[in-house]
Write a protein that holds these residues in place. Structure first.
Motif, PDB file in Angstrom:
ATOM      1  N   ALA A 158      -4.893  -4.830   5.772  1.00 35.48           N
ATOM      2  CA  ALA A 158      -5.697  -3.635   5.504  1.00 35.48           C
ATOM      3  C   ALA A 158      -6.308  -3.090   6.791  1.00 35.48           C
ATOM      4  O   ALA A 158      -6.318  -1.877   7.028  1.00 35.48           O
ATOM      5  N   PHE A 192       0.845  -1.194   0.000  1.00 34.88           N
ATOM      6  CA  PHE A 192       0.000   0.000   0.000  1.00 34.88           C
ATOM      7  C   PHE A 192       0.879   1.242   0.000  1.00 34.88           C
ATOM      8  O   PHE A 192       1.986   1.223   0.512  1.00 34.88           O
ATOM      9  N   CYS A 231      -5.964   0.863   5.491  1.00 31.57           N
ATOM     10  CA  CYS A 231      -6.150   1.194   4.078  1.00 31.57           C
ATOM     11  C   CYS A 231      -6.163  -0.093   3.249  1.00 31.57           C
ATOM     12  O   CYS A 231      -5.635  -1.123   3.670  1.00 31.57           O
ATOM     13  N   GLU A 240      -2.246   6.557   1.837  1.00 34.13           N
ATOM     14  CA  GLU A 240      -3.615   6.047   1.906  1.00 34.13           C
ATOM     15  C   GLU A 240      -4.051   5.677   3.315  1.00 34.13           C
ATOM     16  O   GLU A 240      -5.224   5.413   3.558  1.00 34.13           O
ATOM     17  N   GLN A 280      -5.295  -2.859   0.472  1.00 36.08           N
ATOM     18  CA  GLN A 280      -4.007  -3.423   0.081  1.00 36.08           C
ATOM     19  C   GLN A 280      -4.051  -3.910  -1.362  1.00 36.08           C
ATOM     20  O   GLN A 280      -5.072  -4.431  -1.806  1.00 36.08           O
ATOM     21  N   GLU A 281      -2.955  -3.760  -2.057  1.00 37.02           N
ATOM     22  CA  GLU A 281      -2.812  -4.315  -3.405  1.00 37.02           C
ATOM     23  C   GLU A 281      -2.163  -5.685  -3.284  1.00 37.02           C
ATOM     24  O   GLU A 281      -1.214  -5.859  -2.516  1.00 37.02           O
TER      25      GLU A 281
END
Length: 113
Positions: free
Chosen positions: A95, A8, A100, A12, A102-103
């Motif tokens: 997350a 992340f 935030c 963010e 997460q990718e």
């Protein structure tokens, strides 16, 4: 098993409800859980005080980075997991801790290595 990058951008993070220390404590708890589960490979944040450089095959060092990675910062975790679904479950834990989304990306396997 496949290694997954869960990451992340630091901008963010929503720190309005408890601050950075609360997020760090929650993230450390997830790291401890991942280590106890035997899925932890590596994790950490980009040290933004160290400027990026590019190194060519001849050893030439050029200050700066590729334009598409100019804003690479934040937190990164690599976990080795049995399924993509497991990666999504761990990403949800991260997350929550980091406040935030997460990718999630899978590393390709190189059978020769």
């Amino acid at each position: 098993m496949t290694k997954y990058l869960i990451s992340f951008p630091s901008g963010e993070m929503d720190l309005s409800d408890g601050g950075l220390q609360a997020a760090a404590d929650a993230a450390h708890a997830v790291v401890a859980e991942a280590k106890a589960a035997g899925v932890w490979v590596f994790g950490g944040g980009i040290d933004e005080s160290v400027p990026p450089v590019r190194v060519a095959a001849d050893g030439t060092v050029t200050e700066g980075t590729y334009p598409q990675t100019r804003h690479l910062e934040g937190g990164y975790t690599v976990l080795e997991l049995p399924t993509y679904e497991a990666a999504l479950e761990w990403a949800a834990k991260i997350a929550e801790a980091c406040r935030c989304a997460q990718e999630v990306r899978a590393f390709g396997d190189d059978p020769a290595s």
